[in-house]
Scaffold this motif. Sequence first.
Motif, PDB file in Angstrom:
ATOM      1  N   UNK A 158      60.637 -11.457  11.294  1.00 45.27           N
ATOM      2  CA  UNK A 158      62.028 -11.637  10.899  1.00 45.27           C
ATOM      3  C   UNK A 158      62.198 -11.204   9.447  1.00 45.27           C
ATOM      4  N   UNK A 159      62.547  -9.945   9.253  1.00 46.75           N
ATOM      5  CA  UNK A 159      62.658  -9.308   7.937  1.00 46.75           C
ATOM      6  C   UNK A 159      61.266  -9.015   7.387  1.00 46.75           C
ATOM      7  N   UNK A 180      51.459  -5.350  19.124  1.00 44.63           N
ATOM      8  CA  UNK A 180      51.832  -6.759  19.055  1.00 44.63           C
ATOM      9  C   UNK A 180      53.120  -6.972  18.265  1.00 44.63           C
ATOM     10  N   UNK A 181      53.272  -6.260  17.140  1.00 39.92           N
ATOM     11  CA  UNK A 181      54.352  -6.576  16.206  1.00 39.92           C
ATOM     12  C   UNK A 181      55.634  -5.804  16.488  1.00 39.92           C
ATOM     13  N   UNK A 182      56.760  -6.461  16.185  1.00 38.76           N
ATOM     14  CA  UNK A 182      58.088  -5.847  16.166  1.00 38.76           C
ATOM     15  C   UNK A 182      58.772  -6.292  14.883  1.00 38.76           C
ATOM     16  N   UNK A 183      59.667  -5.459  14.382  1.00 35.76           N
ATOM     17  CA  UNK A 183      60.249  -5.698  13.055  1.00 35.76           C
ATOM     18  C   UNK A 183      61.761  -5.709  13.132  1.00 35.76           C
ATOM     19  N   UNK A 184      62.372  -6.814  12.658  1.00 34.78           N
ATOM     20  CA  UNK A 184      63.821  -6.896  12.509  1.00 34.78           C
ATOM     21  C   UNK A 184      64.190  -6.655  11.054  1.00 34.78           C
ATOM     22  N   UNK A 185      65.019  -5.654  10.817  1.00 33.02           N
ATOM     23  CA  UNK A 185      65.520  -5.390   9.472  1.00 33.02           C
ATOM     24  C   UNK A 185      66.852  -6.114   9.293  1.00 33.02           C
ATOM     25  N   UNK A 203      77.391  -3.018   3.660  1.00 31.31           N
ATOM     26  CA  UNK A 203      76.412  -3.856   2.958  1.00 31.31           C
ATOM     27  C   UNK A 203      75.965  -5.072   3.765  1.00 31.31           C
ATOM     28  N   UNK A 204      76.829  -5.652   4.577  1.00 33.67           N
ATOM     29  CA  UNK A 204      76.468  -6.823   5.379  1.00 33.67           C
ATOM     30  C   UNK A 204      75.827  -6.338   6.666  1.00 33.67           C
ATOM     31  N   UNK A 205      74.566  -6.745   6.884  1.00 31.20           N
ATOM     32  CA  UNK A 205      73.888  -6.280   8.089  1.00 31.20           C
ATOM     33  C   UNK A 205      74.664  -6.689   9.340  1.00 31.20           C
ATOM     34  N   UNK A 206      74.987  -7.944   9.458  1.00 29.42           N
ATOM     35  CA  UNK A 206      75.737  -8.429  10.611  1.00 29.42           C
ATOM     36  C   UNK A 206      76.700  -9.526  10.204  1.00 29.42           C
ATOM     37  N   UNK A 236      67.979  -3.213  14.114  1.00 30.48           N
ATOM     38  CA  UNK A 236      69.018  -3.722  13.244  1.00 30.48           C
ATOM     39  C   UNK A 236      69.758  -4.823  13.962  1.00 30.48           C
ATOM     40  N   UNK A 237      70.749  -5.416  13.295  1.00 31.34           N
ATOM     41  CA  UNK A 237      71.360  -6.640  13.832  1.00 31.34           C
ATOM     42  C   UNK A 237      72.865  -6.527  14.052  1.00 31.34           C
ATOM     43  N   UNK A 238      73.405  -5.318  13.967  1.00 29.97           N
ATOM     44  CA  UNK A 238      74.789  -5.022  14.354  1.00 29.97           C
ATOM     45  C   UNK A 238      74.853  -3.513  14.559  1.00 29.97           C
TER      46      UNK A 238
END
Length: 780
Positions: free
Chosen positions: A288-289, A321-326, A618-621, A400-402
Amino acid sequence: MDKRVFTEKFTGRLPKDIKSATPQQLHNALGDTIMEMYSERWNNSRQKHLSGRRAAYLSMEFLVGRAVYDNLVCLGIYHEVDEVFRQLGVSLADLEVIEDAALGNGGLGRLAACFLDSAATLGLPLDGYGIRYKYGLFRQSIVDGFQKEDIDDWTRYGDPWSKRCDEDTVLVEYNGQTVKAVPYDMPVFGCKTDNVGTLRLWQAEPVKEFDFDIFNQQNYLEASKEKIFAEDISRVLYPNDDTNEGKKLRLKQQYFFSCASLTDIIRKHKAVFGGLDDLAEHITIQLNDTHPVISIPELIRQLVDNEGWSFDKALDTAKKVFNYTNHTVMQEALEKWDCSLVDELLPRIYSIIIQISETLIADMYASGVPKEKTDRIRIIKDGRIHMADMACYASSHINGVAEIHTQILKDTVLADWFSLYPERFRNETNGITQRRWLALCNPRLAEQITELLEGDGWMTDLSRLKELEKYADDKEVLSRFVREKNYNKTLLTHYIYNKEGIDLSPDLIFDIQIKRLHEYKRQLLNAFSILWIYYGIKDGSIKNFRPTAFIFGAKSAPGYRRAKAIIKYINEVGRVVSSDPDTRDLIKVVFVQNYNVSYAEKLVAAADISEQISTAGTEASGTGNMKLMLNGAVTLGTYDGANIEIVQEAGEENNYIFGARVEELKEIVPEYDSRSVFAGNSMIRRVVSSLIDGTVSDGGSGDFRELYTALLDGASWHEPDHYYLLGDMRSYVEAKLKAISDYSNDRAAFARKQWLNMCNAGKFSSDRTIADYAENIWKL
C-alpha cells in the motif's frame, strides 16, 4: 447470538453496581465478551485462510477508528446489545467517549481499513499487517487559532479488540540493534458471513528491557536505553523527519513491520505446506504505497540467507508475490532513501537493493532499452534509492486508485514503466464500506433506504441504491430525506457545541471540507473564498446570501509549517466574520479539533455540500468525497481524482464542478503568471493581500507573509501559485455561490440533487474494489 449467554458473560465482567460502571469498563466488558463468543468463528477463519491461496495487505496505516459500534453492526447484533444495555439500566451511547484507534492520517489508512472490512464480508482470505502505534497520530487542539499536538494515548484504558500473541514474536535486526516485534491481532468481522479477517499489528519491544548492572552503577537512563530505543519504533505514526535521526526512525519503522510481516507469512506457509517452492502460488502481497516496498529486498534476504535460495530465484519469486498500489502523482511523495542511510542501518538490505538495481539494468540492456530510458528508471540514482521504481520492477501488478490517476501514472509519473510493462498496469478506483459510512453513521437514512428497498441487501450490495432513483421526484420520499438530513445536522450542532463550544443552527447550509491538511487539497482556497464572500456581502455585490456554516476538519503533519499556517489563517478568517455584526449570523467558520473517524461519521451524515477542491491532477482518488456523496451531499469540486467518476455516475447537473482541468493546466502552466492574475482582479488582490495587510494576524510568526510570497513569487521548491489557487479562485467562488443560491431558492430541487448523488454511490463501495483486486490482481 444467544442473548441470555451474552448477558451472563457481559454482566459477569462488570461491577456489581452496573449503573456505576464507567464507559471504559462497559466497553472492555463488551469487547471481551464479543471476542470470547466469536473466538471459534475467528479461529476457523484463520485456518481456512492459511489452507489455500491468500492475500496480505501491508500498510503503514490502518485508520480503523472506534471498533465497537462497527463490529456490532457487522455482526448483526447492534440492536440486541443495545436492548441488553437498556435492560441493565445503562446506554450503548455512553461508549461514544471511547477513543478511536487513530493509526492513520487520512485516506490511505482509512482505505486499508475499508478493504479489510470488504474482504471479510465477501468471504475473501485477506489479512492486514501494520504497526501498533502506542500514540497513533496525535491529539490535536486549536489554541489561539494554531494547531497544537499532544499524545493520543488510545490504549490507556485497555484495548479489548486486540489479542496479544507472544508465541508469534519476531526478532528484527538492524545494524547495532535488535528488537522484538510482538503481534497484536484484531478481528475484522464480515457482514452476514462467518468469515473473519485478521489485522496483525506489530509492537516494538526490547530484547533486554533493563540492565540491572548499569542501574546499580547509578547510570539510570543508560540502564533503560534499549527499552526506549526499541519502543520509539512503534511509538508514533510518521515521526518528524526533518533531521537525519528522524529519517532513520521512519526507515526503521518501515523495515520493522515489513520484516516481521514477511517472517510471519513464511513461518505460517512452511507450517502448512512444508517448504517454500510454492510460496507464490499461495500468497500474494499488496504494497500500500511505497512505505512497505522495503519488503521486496527483505523477502529476497530471507529466501537467500535463511533458505539457501539463489538471488535470481528469490527475485523471480518476489516479482510474482508482490503488487504495488500507487497513491500519489507528486514526485516529492514518492519515497527516496539516501543510500548512505540504508547502508548504515540495513547493510545487508542495501547490498540486495544493489543487486536488484544491477539486475534491472542488465535486463534493460538485454532487451535493447535505450540508455536514457534505463537511466531514468534505475533504482539507485543520484545517491538515492527510488522505492517506486523498485516496486514497479519487482511487482506483478501496478495500480492507480482512480481512472484519471491511473491515466496520469501511465502518461507521466510512471510512463517509462508503462511503456515497458503495460500488462502490469490496472486501475482500481477506491471505495468505502457502506457498513460504517451509511448503516452506522446515518441510521435514519439507512432505515429509509431499507424500507424503500424492502430489505437491507444494500449493506452487502451497494449497487442496489440505483433502484431508488425512481423516487427522485417523490415529494413524500424527499421530504423524509430532508427531515433525516436536518436531524443529522441537529446532532452535529450539539456535538460541535459540546466539543468546540460553538453554537450553530441546523438551519444553516453545511458546507464541509474534511481531509488531511495539505497545500494541494487547497483548504487555503476555501478560506480565501469565505473572505471573498465576506467582502462581497459588505460591499453589496453579494445579496440575499443564505446563512452558511463552513466547517473544516483536518490535521497537519507536525513539521509542515505551511499547512499549520493555513489552519491559523482559517481560524483568523473565522474571527473576522464572526466579529462583524453584518456577517456574524450569515457566515460561520468552524475548524473542529482533533478530526478523526468518529468525528467524520457525524460530519458526513450532516453535510449539504462536499468540498473536493484539489488542483486537477493532484488528488489520486479521495475517499471522503465518496462518504459525503453516499450520505446525500452534492460535490463542489474540481475535475480531479474520483470526483470525475462521481460526476459520471450522478450527473454533472447534480454537482458543482469548477476550475481548470488536467488537459487545460498543461496549456496554462508554462505561461502562467500569478502576479498577472493577482493584478488583474481586484477581489483576488484584496483577498490574498489579507495575508499581509493586517486583516488577519499570524501572531508575529511571519507564516502568513511566507504564504503570500509562495503564492506570488514562489518559495522553496514551489513555483509561484504552485497549486493554482489564484487561477481557479473566481470559478470556485462562482460555483460555491451557485450551490448556496440553489439550496436557498429551491430546497426541494437541491434535495433531489442530493438524493440522486446517494442513489448513484453504488460504484464507490469498497466491496466492488476488493472484488476486482481479488479477481484481477490477487487471483484468489
